[in-house]
Design an enzyme around this catalytic site. Structure first.
Site, PDB file in Angstrom:
ATOM      1  N   HIS A 137      -5.704   3.678  10.482  1.00 57.84           N
ATOM      2  CA  HIS A 137      -5.682   2.390   9.859  1.00 57.84           C
ATOM      3  C   HIS A 137      -5.911   1.373  10.969  1.00 57.84           C
ATOM      4  CE1 HIS A 137      -3.133   0.411   6.405  1.00 57.84           C
ATOM      5  NE2 HIS A 137      -3.811  -0.665   6.862  1.00 57.84           N
ATOM      6  N   TYR A 160      -5.591  -5.914  -4.405  1.00 58.62           N
ATOM      7  CA  TYR A 160      -4.601  -7.017  -4.271  1.00 58.62           C
ATOM      8  C   TYR A 160      -5.337  -8.228  -5.014  1.00 58.62           C
ATOM      9  CZ  TYR A 160      -2.499  -5.141  -0.150  1.00 58.62           C
ATOM     10  OH  TYR A 160      -1.810  -4.520   0.814  1.00 58.62           O
ATOM     11  N   ARG A 194       4.375   5.966   2.774  1.00 57.90           N
ATOM     12  CA  ARG A 194       3.147   6.031   3.596  1.00 57.90           C
ATOM     13  C   ARG A 194       3.167   5.184   4.814  1.00 57.90           C
ATOM     14  NH1 ARG A 194      -2.203   2.473   2.191  1.00 57.90           N
ATOM     15  NH2 ARG A 194      -3.505   3.422   4.059  1.00 57.90           N
ATOM     16  N   GLU A 226      -1.941   0.548  -2.101  1.00 60.42           N
ATOM     17  CA  GLU A 226      -1.286  -0.634  -1.600  1.00 60.42           C
ATOM     18  C   GLU A 226      -1.469  -1.418  -2.826  1.00 60.42           C
ATOM     19  OE1 GLU A 226      -3.033  -2.267   1.887  1.00 60.42           O
ATOM     20  OE2 GLU A 226      -2.924  -0.386   2.839  1.00 60.42           O
ATOM     21  N   ASN A 248      -6.384   0.390  -3.094  1.00 66.66           N
ATOM     22  CA  ASN A 248      -5.588  -0.321  -2.416  1.00 66.66           C
ATOM     23  C   ASN A 248      -6.049  -1.710  -3.240  1.00 66.66           C
ATOM     24  OD1 ASN A 248      -4.693   1.231  -0.556  1.00 66.66           O
ATOM     25  ND2 ASN A 248      -5.492   0.166   1.053  1.00 66.66           N
ATOM     26  N   GLU A 273      -9.376   1.848   4.167  1.00 67.15           N
ATOM     27  CA  GLU A 273     -10.183   0.501   3.726  1.00 67.15           C
ATOM     28  C   GLU A 273     -11.197   0.462   4.786  1.00 67.15           C
ATOM     29  OE1 GLU A 273      -7.835  -2.871   3.497  1.00 67.15           O
ATOM     30  OE2 GLU A 273      -6.595  -2.280   1.882  1.00 67.15           O
TER      31      GLU A 273
HETATM   32  C1  GAL Z   1      -4.982  -4.431   3.601  1.00 63.06           C
HETATM   33  C2  GAL Z   1      -4.474  -3.637   4.786  1.00 63.06           C
HETATM   34  C3  GAL Z   1      -3.224  -3.522   5.190  1.00 63.06           C
HETATM   35  C4  GAL Z   1      -2.534  -5.053   4.926  1.00 63.06           C
HETATM   36  C5  GAL Z   1      -2.787  -5.558   3.514  1.00 63.06           C
HETATM   37  C6  GAL Z   1      -2.404  -7.200   3.400  1.00 63.06           C
HETATM   38  O1  GAL Z   1      -6.166  -4.566   3.624  1.00 63.06           O
HETATM   39  O2  GAL Z   1      -4.747  -2.231   4.507  1.00 63.06           O
HETATM   40  O3  GAL Z   1      -3.059  -3.269   6.359  1.00 63.06           O
HETATM   41  O4  GAL Z   1      -2.767  -6.066   6.020  1.00 63.06           O
HETATM   42  O5  GAL Z   1      -4.328  -5.596   3.547  1.00 63.06           O
HETATM   43  O6  GAL Z   1      -3.298  -7.825   3.667  1.00 63.06           O
END
Ligand code: GAL
Length: 473
Positions: free
Chosen positions: A123, A312, A78, A378, A310, A168
């Site tokens: 992006h 985290y 990607r 992500e 995405n 995002e």
């Molecule tokens: C996301 C973003 C990425 C990368 C990632 C880690 O928000 O799409 O570009 O920076 O976080 O922080």
């Protein structure tokens, strides 16, 4: 050990974004974008005033990236297109052939290696010329984006079959137009983010329809949008206030975009009622949250062929304790997220490691948005400086996460089609500059040839990809 196997033809990928890796900020006729402007302004907007001028040098070193992809054995890669590299002023009035050539080389070489490209149109890097005319705050940008999308489908769509319109939109709206921490650095709390989001949703819908009506029959691809979200649980599971705050937290983040696109073309009811109530209290005659017309709602509804998530981190949520003086997104939401101190922290302050949160979020998406095909576009863990190549700790987080992903597939029946690690390479991490390292490959930014070296995580990820199964040593 069958239970550690992933489904057949599961997509294994890694993700990057143009501004974060390419460099070549003014090479070969590229136009300026908002991150060029933002980083060149200095003023500590970015850690040590670093810029993406050179970054990983992927504009010239793309073959090195391909070697990394090969070493990982990825089935998918990607990346994003730099809008102003292709169309320097953002419009199709002038096409920068050198930019087209660059992405053609990349795409053709990926395909020659049997790697499927998943291409993001936007992006975070609005062409500066369009920002000067209002950027995402202007309705006109939705139309210009549609033209850009059509240009990309026409130019690359014979070979690219998986598209993401916008990455995002929440981050673009909140960090770009509320707090101003990200480019374009607009600080219009409680107003800017809603306007930007409104136009991004319209832009996405237009780009989806353009594909559907003009290209889909011939090119047979799929188009979606990448939404980011935390998972959220009430701080005190017995408290009604915390439960309601938790619901608002998810509605104001994931559902802000996912409701219009996946459910009914409109914003979540709680956003509409809360923002309108607060706007009235402030003496305004209309809500700070713009409204979609009925025609727009039907245009927006159903404009995603799959769900891109995405993920985290997660948060424990309670009602907002500190109220801002004027309007703000957070006071509209009336909720705040807290990190459980028991959760391990990866190399960046906001990233508490909560693998089970991903499983819960996937189940929520399945249940709420019509059981779509989902790609995790992500997910990753950072190291801070100085990074270690033997990042066993970090690989442990990946393993735990992949194990939750497997449970989501096997026990919860989530139609998960792929997993993309963020990121292929250490890169320019927005306002953290190069101080935060998300790469599977280490990049030595002090050497002119920017050498890439695999972390332990890369070597282990390659084994998972090869066996299509989670491996414990
Ligand atoms: C996301 C973003 C990425 C990368 C990632 C880690 O928000 O799409 O570009 O920076 O976080 O922080």
């Amino acid at each position: 050990m069958d239970s550690l196997k992933f489904p057949e033809s599961f997509a294994w990928g890694a993700s990057t974004a143009a501004y974060q890796i390419e460099g070549g900020w003014d090479a070969d006729g590229k136009g300026l974008n908002i991150w060029d402007t933002f980083t060149h302004q200095g003023g500590d907007r970015v850690f040590k005033n670093q810029t993406g001028d050179v970054a990983c040098g992927s504009y010239t070193l793309w073959e090195e990236d391909l070697k990394c992809i090969k070493q990982l054995g990825l089935t998918h890669y990607r990346f994003s297109l730099s809008w102003s590299r292709l169309l320097p002023d953002g419009t199709t009035g002038f096409i920068n052939q050198k930019g087209v050539d660059y992405y053609n080389k990349l795409i053709n070489n990926l395909l020659a290696m049997n790697v499927t490209p998943l291409v993001t149109l936007y992006h975070f890097d609005m062409p500066q010329a369009l920002e000067d005319q209002g950027g995402w705050k202007s309705e006109k940008t939705a139309e210009v984006f549609e033209q850009y999308a059509k240009f990309c489908y026409a130019t690359f769509g014979d070979r690219v079959k998986l598209w993401i319109t916008i990455n995002e939109p929440y981050i673009v709206a909140k960090l770009g137009h509320e707090t101003g921490l990200f480019a374009p650095g607009i600080k219009e709390p409680g107003i800017g983010p809603y306007r930007a989001a409104h136009n991004m949703i319209k832009a996405h819908a237009k780009a989806w329809h353009a594909y559907n009506t003009l290209f889909k029959k011939k090119q047979k691809g799929h188009v979606s949008i990448a939404l980011d979200s935390d998972w959220a649980v009430p701080l005190d599971p017995k408290s009604m206030d915390d439960k309601e705050a938790c619901d608002r937290y998810l509605q104001f983040r994931l559902h802000w975009f996912a409701n219009p696109i996946f459910i009914d073309g409109d914003y979540p009811a709680v956003m509409k009622s809360e923002i309108s109530r607060k706007s009235k209290e402030e003496g305004l005659v209309t809500s700070r949250l713009p409204e979609f017309t009925d025609e727009e709602k039907s245009l927006i509804k159903g404009t995603a062929d799959f769900f891109c998530l995405n993920y985290y981190t997660s948060r424990k949520v309670k009602p907002l304790s500190i109220k801002s003086s004027g309007p703000s997104f957070d006071s509209d939401m009336g909720a705040e997220g807290i990190k459980d101190p028991e959760w391990p922290e990866s190399g960046v302050e906001w990233l508490a490691v909560v693998p089970w949160g991903l499983r819960r979020l996937l189940a929520h998406i399945k249940d709420t948005f019509g059981d779509p095909d989902i790609y995790i576009t992500e997910n990753g863990f950072a190291q801070s400086e100085p990074p270690v190549l033997q990042d066993k700790h970090r690989w442990g987080y990946f393993q735990e996460t992949l194990s939750e992903v497997l449970k989501a597939i096997k026990q919860d029946g989530v139609k998960l089609k792929g997993y993309f690690a963020w990121s292929l390479l250490d890169n320019f991490e927005w306002n953290s500059g190069y101080s935060v390292r998300f790469g599977l490959f280490h990049v030595d930014f002090n050497q002119p040839n920017l050498p890439r070296t695999p972390y332990f995580s890369a070597i282990e990820y390659a084994k998972v990809v090869k066996g299509n199964e989670l491996i414990y040593n």
